[in-house]
Design an enzyme around this catalytic site. Sequence first.
Site, PDB file in Angstrom:
ATOM      1  N   ALA A 188       0.842  -1.210   0.000  1.00  0.00           N
ATOM      2  CA  ALA A 188       0.000   0.000   0.000  1.00  0.00           C
ATOM      3  C   ALA A 188       0.868   1.248   0.000  1.00  0.00           C
ATOM      4  O   ALA A 188       0.555   2.241   0.643  1.00  0.00           O
ATOM      5  CB  ALA A 188      -0.916  -0.006   1.219  1.00  0.00           C
ATOM      6  N   ARG A 247      -3.224   8.881 -10.485  1.00  0.00           N
ATOM      7  CA  ARG A 247      -4.389   9.074 -11.353  1.00  0.00           C
ATOM      8  C   ARG A 247      -5.664   9.385 -10.582  1.00  0.00           C
ATOM      9  O   ARG A 247      -6.677   9.776 -11.171  1.00  0.00           O
ATOM     10  CB  ARG A 247      -4.589   7.842 -12.257  1.00  0.00           C
ATOM     11  CG  ARG A 247      -3.716   7.911 -13.507  1.00  0.00           C
ATOM     12  CD  ARG A 247      -4.129   6.858 -14.494  1.00  0.00           C
ATOM     13  NE  ARG A 247      -3.573   5.559 -14.138  1.00  0.00           N
ATOM     14  CZ  ARG A 247      -4.089   4.403 -14.546  1.00  0.00           C
ATOM     15  NH1 ARG A 247      -5.190   4.387 -15.280  1.00  0.00           N
ATOM     16  NH2 ARG A 247      -3.520   3.262 -14.205  1.00  0.00           N
ATOM     17  N   LYS A 260      -4.365   6.738  -2.210  1.00  0.00           N
ATOM     18  CA  LYS A 260      -5.383   5.958  -2.924  1.00  0.00           C
ATOM     19  C   LYS A 260      -6.061   4.913  -2.052  1.00  0.00           C
ATOM     20  O   LYS A 260      -7.289   4.765  -2.076  1.00  0.00           O
ATOM     21  CB  LYS A 260      -4.723   5.295  -4.135  1.00  0.00           C
ATOM     22  CG  LYS A 260      -5.636   4.369  -4.892  1.00  0.00           C
ATOM     23  CD  LYS A 260      -5.071   3.968  -6.223  1.00  0.00           C
ATOM     24  CE  LYS A 260      -3.934   2.988  -6.115  1.00  0.00           C
ATOM     25  NZ  LYS A 260      -3.490   2.535  -7.449  1.00  0.00           N
ATOM     26  N   GLY A 295       1.004  -7.620 -16.458  1.00  0.00           N
ATOM     27  CA  GLY A 295       2.042  -8.615 -16.673  1.00  0.00           C
ATOM     28  C   GLY A 295       1.409  -9.863 -17.288  1.00  0.00           C
ATOM     29  O   GLY A 295       0.317 -10.269 -16.901  1.00  0.00           O
ATOM     30  N   GLU A 345       6.327  -8.230 -17.934  1.00  0.00           N
ATOM     31  CA  GLU A 345       5.538  -7.015 -17.777  1.00  0.00           C
ATOM     32  C   GLU A 345       5.173  -6.466 -19.155  1.00  0.00           C
ATOM     33  O   GLU A 345       5.933  -6.616 -20.116  1.00  0.00           O
ATOM     34  CB  GLU A 345       6.328  -5.971 -16.982  1.00  0.00           C
ATOM     35  CG  GLU A 345       6.467  -6.314 -15.517  1.00  0.00           C
ATOM     36  CD  GLU A 345       5.123  -6.531 -14.855  1.00  0.00           C
ATOM     37  OE1 GLU A 345       4.339  -5.576 -14.747  1.00  0.00           O
ATOM     38  OE2 GLU A 345       4.827  -7.683 -14.457  1.00  0.00           O
ATOM     39  N   LYS A 401     -35.093  12.894  19.272  1.00  0.00           N
ATOM     40  CA  LYS A 401     -33.714  12.635  19.687  1.00  0.00           C
ATOM     41  C   LYS A 401     -33.699  12.158  21.122  1.00  0.00           C
ATOM     42  O   LYS A 401     -34.387  12.735  21.972  1.00  0.00           O
ATOM     43  CB  LYS A 401     -32.905  13.935  19.573  1.00  0.00           C
ATOM     44  CG  LYS A 401     -31.428  13.753  19.846  1.00  0.00           C
ATOM     45  CD  LYS A 401     -30.804  14.964  20.542  1.00  0.00           C
ATOM     46  CE  LYS A 401     -31.188  15.014  22.008  1.00  0.00           C
ATOM     47  NZ  LYS A 401     -30.460  16.056  22.758  1.00  0.00           N
ATOM     48  N   TYR A 422     -40.730  18.631  17.487  1.00  0.00           N
ATOM     49  CA  TYR A 422     -39.404  18.245  17.975  1.00  0.00           C
ATOM     50  C   TYR A 422     -39.556  17.645  19.364  1.00  0.00           C
ATOM     51  O   TYR A 422     -40.024  18.320  20.296  1.00  0.00           O
ATOM     52  CB  TYR A 422     -38.446  19.452  18.037  1.00  0.00           C
ATOM     53  CG  TYR A 422     -37.155  19.069  18.733  1.00  0.00           C
ATOM     54  CD1 TYR A 422     -36.310  18.106  18.160  1.00  0.00           C
ATOM     55  CD2 TYR A 422     -36.808  19.594  19.987  1.00  0.00           C
ATOM     56  CE1 TYR A 422     -35.155  17.699  18.815  1.00  0.00           C
ATOM     57  CE2 TYR A 422     -35.643  19.191  20.634  1.00  0.00           C
ATOM     58  CZ  TYR A 422     -34.830  18.246  20.042  1.00  0.00           C
ATOM     59  OH  TYR A 422     -33.694  17.821  20.685  1.00  0.00           O
ATOM     60  N   ASN A 430     -50.924  11.316  22.686  1.00  0.00           N
ATOM     61  CA  ASN A 430     -51.100  11.984  21.395  1.00  0.00           C
ATOM     62  C   ASN A 430     -50.426  13.347  21.463  1.00  0.00           C
ATOM     63  O   ASN A 430     -50.738  14.157  22.336  1.00  0.00           O
ATOM     64  CB  ASN A 430     -52.586  12.140  21.072  1.00  0.00           C
ATOM     65  CG  ASN A 430     -52.766  12.616  19.642  1.00  0.00           C
ATOM     66  OD1 ASN A 430     -52.790  11.823  18.703  1.00  0.00           O
ATOM     67  ND2 ASN A 430     -52.853  13.925  19.473  1.00  0.00           N
ATOM     68  N   SER A 471     -51.947  21.162  20.015  1.00  0.00           N
ATOM     69  CA  SER A 471     -51.031  21.639  18.988  1.00  0.00           C
ATOM     70  C   SER A 471     -50.279  22.891  19.435  1.00  0.00           C
ATOM     71  O   SER A 471     -50.768  23.668  20.254  1.00  0.00           O
ATOM     72  CB  SER A 471     -51.817  21.989  17.717  1.00  0.00           C
ATOM     73  OG  SER A 471     -52.378  20.816  17.189  1.00  0.00           O
TER      74      SER A 471
HETATM   75  C1  UD1 Z   1       1.798  -5.169 -11.155  1.00  0.00           C
HETATM   76  C2  UD1 Z   1       2.515  -6.413 -11.659  1.00  0.00           C
HETATM   77  C3  UD1 Z   1       1.805  -6.916 -12.924  1.00  0.00           C
HETATM   78  C4  UD1 Z   1       0.342  -7.168 -12.648  1.00  0.00           C
HETATM   79  C5  UD1 Z   1      -0.316  -5.932 -12.045  1.00  0.00           C
HETATM   80  C6  UD1 Z   1      -1.700  -6.255 -11.581  1.00  0.00           C
HETATM   81  C7  UD1 Z   1       4.832  -6.171 -10.991  1.00  0.00           C
HETATM   82  C8  UD1 Z   1       6.196  -5.816 -11.438  1.00  0.00           C
HETATM   83  N1  UD1 Z   1       3.880  -6.089 -11.904  1.00  0.00           N
HETATM   84  O1  UD1 Z   1       1.983  -4.185 -12.159  1.00  0.00           O
HETATM   85  O2  UD1 Z   1       2.420  -8.102 -13.388  1.00  0.00           O
HETATM   86  O3  UD1 Z   1      -0.312  -7.541 -13.849  1.00  0.00           O
HETATM   87  O4  UD1 Z   1       0.427  -5.459 -10.908  1.00  0.00           O
HETATM   88  O5  UD1 Z   1      -2.338  -5.072 -11.207  1.00  0.00           O
HETATM   89  O6  UD1 Z   1       4.644  -6.549  -9.873  1.00  0.00           O
HETATM   90  N2  UD1 Z   1       3.589  -0.815  -4.851  1.00  0.00           N
HETATM   91  C9  UD1 Z   1       4.280  -0.507  -3.698  1.00  0.00           C
HETATM   92  N3  UD1 Z   1       5.575  -0.124  -3.793  1.00  0.00           N
HETATM   93  C10 UD1 Z   1       6.222  -0.041  -4.973  1.00  0.00           C
HETATM   94  C11 UD1 Z   1       5.524  -0.348  -6.141  1.00  0.00           C
HETATM   95  C12 UD1 Z   1       4.203  -0.745  -6.068  1.00  0.00           C
HETATM   96  O7  UD1 Z   1       3.718  -0.576  -2.605  1.00  0.00           O
HETATM   97  O8  UD1 Z   1       7.408   0.309  -4.951  1.00  0.00           O
HETATM   98  C13 UD1 Z   1       2.191  -1.220  -4.765  1.00  0.00           C
HETATM   99  C14 UD1 Z   1       1.291  -0.206  -5.429  1.00  0.00           C
HETATM  100  O9  UD1 Z   1       0.807   0.725  -4.491  1.00  0.00           O
HETATM  101  C15 UD1 Z   1       0.164  -1.059  -5.980  1.00  0.00           C
HETATM  102  C16 UD1 Z   1       0.837  -2.399  -6.249  1.00  0.00           C
HETATM  103  O10 UD1 Z   1       2.017  -2.408  -5.491  1.00  0.00           O
HETATM  104  O11 UD1 Z   1      -0.826  -1.272  -5.028  1.00  0.00           O
HETATM  105  C17 UD1 Z   1       1.104  -2.654  -7.706  1.00  0.00           C
HETATM  106  O12 UD1 Z   1       2.000  -1.690  -8.186  1.00  0.00           O
HETATM  107  P1  UD1 Z   1       1.893  -1.069  -9.616  1.00  0.00           P
HETATM  108  O13 UD1 Z   1       3.019  -0.157  -9.808  1.00  0.00           O
HETATM  109  O14 UD1 Z   1       0.524  -0.554  -9.860  1.00  0.00           O
HETATM  110  O15 UD1 Z   1       2.155  -2.376 -10.506  1.00  0.00           O
HETATM  111  P2  UD1 Z   1       1.697  -2.606 -11.964  1.00  0.00           P
HETATM  112  O16 UD1 Z   1       2.628  -1.884 -12.861  1.00  0.00           O
HETATM  113  O17 UD1 Z   1       0.269  -2.349 -12.118  1.00  0.00           O
END
Ligand code: UD1
Length: 455
Positions: free
Chosen positions: A10, A16, A23, A137, A152, A349, A364, A375, A403
């Site tokens: 996370a 985006r 996010k 990937g 990838e 309330k 109220y 009533n 009333s």
């Molecule tokens: C990754 C996979 C891809 C797969 C896709 C599915 C890899 C290299 N690729 O690609 O094969 O199809 O997910 O959605 O693993 N994150 C971190 N730290 C980092 C990088 C990423 O915590 O340094 C977390 C991001 O917050 C995200 C998740 O890992 O929740 C995936 O990272 P993201 O960069 O979106 O990977 P994709 O390029 O989508």
Amino acid sequence: MSNVSVIILAAGQGSRMKSSLPKVLHPIAGKALLQHVIDTAYQLNAAKIIGVYGHGGDIVPKTINDDNINWVVQEEQLGTGHAVDQAMPELKDNETALILYGDVPLIKTETLKHLIEQAKDDFALLTVYLDDPAGYGRIVRNKAGQVERIVEHKDASETEKQITEINTGILAVNAGELRSWLKRLDNSNAQGEYYLTDVIAMAVNDGMAIKTVHPESEEEVLGVNSRLQLAELESFYQLSNAQGLMAQGVTVIDPARLDIRGNVTVGNDVTLDINVILEGDVVIGDNVRVGANCVIKDATIDSGVVIQPMCHIEQAQIGAGSKVGPFARIRPGTKLSSETHVGNFVEIKNANIDKGSKINHLSYIGDTDMGKGVNIGAGTITCNYDGANKFRTEIGDNAFIGSDTQLIAPVKVGDGATIGAGSTITKDAPENELTLSRSKQTSIKGWKRPTKSRK
Ligand code: UD1
Ligand code: CA
């Protein structure tokens, strides 16, 4: 599954989303994406849950605020392999590591259990076939159909880009092996990142079999990268909630127009009209009807209750056979006993309303204990607040409040008492008597209404 530890990635920014909020803290059904994943991890009874955070600083652990999560920080987002590596000191060699993602919220416990089973002696990978695999990937298999590696999208050849089986990112494997593979990762690829996906080829080289598992539905493995995807997963989630309720015997007038943001328990033959929002813990008994555009939060609705359209009910109990609304607001601490009536533009309330009492229009009622069969006339107000303190109003059984009465609390109206319309009651009203506080009606003979002088 105490031999399994869960790592939840996370740390990403989610640029985006165009948001100052990380996010994974954006909600689906009123609950942070990451919290959905954590709740699913809890269902697995994992030995440890490790959260990898990074972007946005410690707002993620602070918001989730759960002492049972082991948080590790990934200062720089150098790739998914690097992210997982940050968590590895928390794991023992003999356990299974399960990798989940804070932005893939709808993954199901059953799917993960299946995946973990496959990880006993092998490498278990969750994959799915997509009509449009762009961006993901790809799963590269040999002629015998065995998984060889993951490539990838940005590193894939034109032929590899034709592959429709994609990597969901979710996998389960022995933690000791994973640790050794992660040490050997490099970042010589199109994105200059340490790819978690590169460990698959290493596992194959080490003679490990890659077992693929598929989710029941595609939505389970969809990630959220934009507000549009957030809305799409919200709709999917809500639709499956509605389908779940229908399977339990609820009539949902339009499954696309029901929102559940919490846990709902239902009896038989409940009907939910359009645009109903149920939040928190809501318990609904048999034969309850909820009209259009009602919001019900942390409430118990007993059997046979009819809630007319446009009501807002929060932290309250509605007794059996009661009728509420339209346009009623039932606030925290309200307990309506059975067969009560609460009508339009009534706010209640922190009050106990006993059996069969009626408050039908424009009132109220706050901080009040009301007996049975009372009533309350239109426009009645309990004046419970002096600007600093709250006081209670007591109204005895079978009292009749005329009333437009103001009851200045603390005040008590006795059993069977009648209050004349338009009264301001500042002292206790005795039982079975008529009490009124307005001045006598008089008429002034020969009185002339002022007229405008002509200019
Ligand atoms: C990754 C996979 C891809 C797969 C896709 C599915 C890899 C290299 N690729 O690609 O094969 O199809 O997910 O959605 O693993 N994150 C971190 N730290 C980092 C990088 C990423 O915590 O340094 C977390 C991001 O917050 C995200 C998740 O890992 O929740 C995936 O990272 P993201 O960069 O979106 O990977 P994709 O390029 O989508
Ligand atoms: Ca992604």
